[in-house]
Design an enzyme around this catalytic site. Structure first.
Site, PDB file in Angstrom:
ATOM      1  N   CYS A 186     -10.381   9.857  -2.055  1.00  0.00           N
ATOM      2  CA  CYS A 186      -8.948   9.885  -1.763  1.00  0.00           C
ATOM      3  C   CYS A 186      -8.142  10.200  -3.023  1.00  0.00           C
ATOM      4  CB  CYS A 186      -8.501   8.538  -1.201  1.00  0.00           C
ATOM      5  SG  CYS A 186      -9.311   8.093   0.359  1.00  0.00           S
ATOM      6  N   HIS A 241      -3.002   7.409  -0.895  1.00  0.00           N
ATOM      7  CA  HIS A 241      -2.642   6.001  -0.718  1.00  0.00           C
ATOM      8  C   HIS A 241      -2.235   5.355  -2.029  1.00  0.00           C
ATOM      9  CE1 HIS A 241      -6.488   4.793  -2.459  1.00  0.00           C
ATOM     10  NE2 HIS A 241      -7.179   5.417  -1.510  1.00  0.00           N
TER      11      HIS A 241
END
EC number: 2.-.-.-
Length: 323
Positions: free
Chosen positions: A150, A142
Site C-alpha cells: 500500500c 491509507h
C-alpha cells in the site's frame, strides 16, 4: 455537467457508509482551512473534481483539481511515509508490491472505518492487471506508516486527502483517476532505467503521463492487445494531438542524447520499498506510529549499474508488447 449525478452519488456514499458500519467521525472531518485557502488562491472549489498521481522513487503523491476551464491544476504534493516492494507492477498476492498503472476510485472504494485511520482502495486489479493474470486485493492509500503493498501517508495526510476526495464526490464526480508510477516519467529517469525488465511497461505508462502533462486532462484509458490504450476510439492506437506527440518525440531525443553522452543504466534495489526523505528518523521515538520493516529503510535503495548493449538501446525505440 456533473450536477445531475449528485443525488445518485449521495445514495452511493450512504450505502458505502452502511457497509462500513455507518462511517466514522474522522471521515467527516472538514478540509483544513489552510488547504481551503490554497484552493481559493488557485481558483478552485472544494467540490471540483480531483485526480491523484503517485511516484514510488520520489515517494510523493500529488492531488490535482479541475478548474473551470476543464483542465487540472496541481493543488498539493504530499510526501509518502511508506511504500513497500520494488519499482515495478504488482504481480501476485503477497508480493508486497504497490501497484503501478491507471486506476479508477469510486465512492464505494472509500473506507471510513479503516484499521489504518482512513483509506481508499486503489481499485487493483483493473482490466489491464486482470488481462495479465495479476492477483491481489486491498491495495490501499491509507494512514500510518506501515505498508504491505500500500501507500501509507500518515494519519494527518490521509485525513486531508480523504476529505478532499469526499467533497469532490459530493460535488458530483463519479470517480477519480489514480495514476501510479514507478518514478516521474522524465527523459532522465527513462534513460537511467532503460535496462530494467519493466521498461516496456513503463514506456506504456509514459504515454498516458505525456498526455496528462501536456493537456492537464484525464486520459481515457482502455486495454487493447495487452497494453494500456489512451483516448482510442475502438482501436489500439492512441488518439493524441500534435502537442502530445511533440513532447514524446522531444523526450525520445533527450533520452538518446543522455545515453550517447554516457548516462549509465541502473537498477534500484530496495530492501523493501522506501519513504520520503522528510520522514527519515522522524518516527524513531517509541510513541510514534508503526513503521513497517524500519531496518530495511536505513540505507535506502542500492543503485546497481547495468551493462547495456545495442539491443537494450534499440529497445528504447520500439514498444514492448510483452509487458
Amino acid at each position: 455537467m456533473l450536477k445531475p449525478a449528485v443525488a445518485v452519488l449521495g445514495t452511493a456514499l450512504l450505502l458505502a457508509g452502511c457497509q462500513d458500519g455507518g462511517g466514522s467521525a474522522r471521515s467527516r472531518a472538514p478540509i483544513p482551512t489552510a488547504t481551503l485557502d490554497l484552493m481559493q488562491s488557485k481558483g478552485m472549489s472544494q467540490r471540483d473534481p480531483i485526480l491523484i498521481r503517485s511516484y514510488k522513487k520520489e515517494s510523493e503523491m500529488e492531488v490535482w483539481k479541475m478548474g473551470s476551464n476543464g483542465r487540472y491544476t496541481l493543488l498539493k504534493t504530499y510526501p509518502i511515509c511508506r511504500w513497500s516492494g520494488q519499482l515495478g507492477p504488482k504481480v501476485r498476492e503477497g508480493d508486497r508490491q504497490a501497484p503501478e498503472g491507471f486506476y479508477s476510485v469510486t465512492p464505494s472504494l472509500m473506507n471510513p472505518n479503516s484499521s489504518y485511520y482512513l483509506s481508499f482502495d486503489t481499485g487493483f486489479p483493473n482490466a489491464f492487471d486482470r488481462s495479465k493474470g495479476r492477483t491481489g486485493s486491498n491495495l490501499m492509500v491509507h494512514g500510518s506508516c506501515s505498508s504491505r503493498g500500500c501507500f501509507a501517508m500518515t494519519d494527518e495526510a490521509i485525513a486531508e486527502i480523504y476529505a478532499i476526495a469526499r467533497e469532490a464526490f459530493a460535488g458530483g464526480q463519479r470517480s477519480f483517476q489514480f495514476q501510479s508510477y514507478p518514478f516521474r516519467m522524465t527523459a532522465k529517469n527513462m534513460a537511467l532505467h532503460r535496462a530494467d525488465p519493466n521498461i516496456g511497461f513503463w514506456k506504456n505508462l509514459k504515454e498516458g503521463s505525456d498526455y496528462f502533462e501536456v493537456k492537464h486532462q484525464e486520459p481515457k484509458v482502455a486495454v487493447c492487445a495487452g497494453r494500456y490504450s489512451f483516448n482510442s476510439s475502438g482501436t489500439c492506437s492512441n488518439a493524441f494531438d500534435a502537442a502530445v506527440a511533440q513532447k514524446s518525440a522531444s523526450d525520445e531525443r533527450e533520452i538518446a542524447s543522455l545515453v550517447n553522452s554516457g548516462t549509465k543504466a541502473v537498477n534500484l534495489v530496495y530492501g523493501d520499498g522506501s519513504q520520503h526523505s522528510s520522514f527519515r528518523g522522524f518516527f524513531a521515538k517509541s510513541t510514534g506510529p508503526e513503521v513497517s520493516r524500519p531496518e530495511l529503510l536505513a540505507s535506502g535503495p542500492r543503485e546497481v549499474v547495468v551493462t547495456d548493449g545495442p539491443s537494450t538501446t534499440a529497445s528504447l525505440k520500439k514498444d514492448d508488447q510483452d509487458n
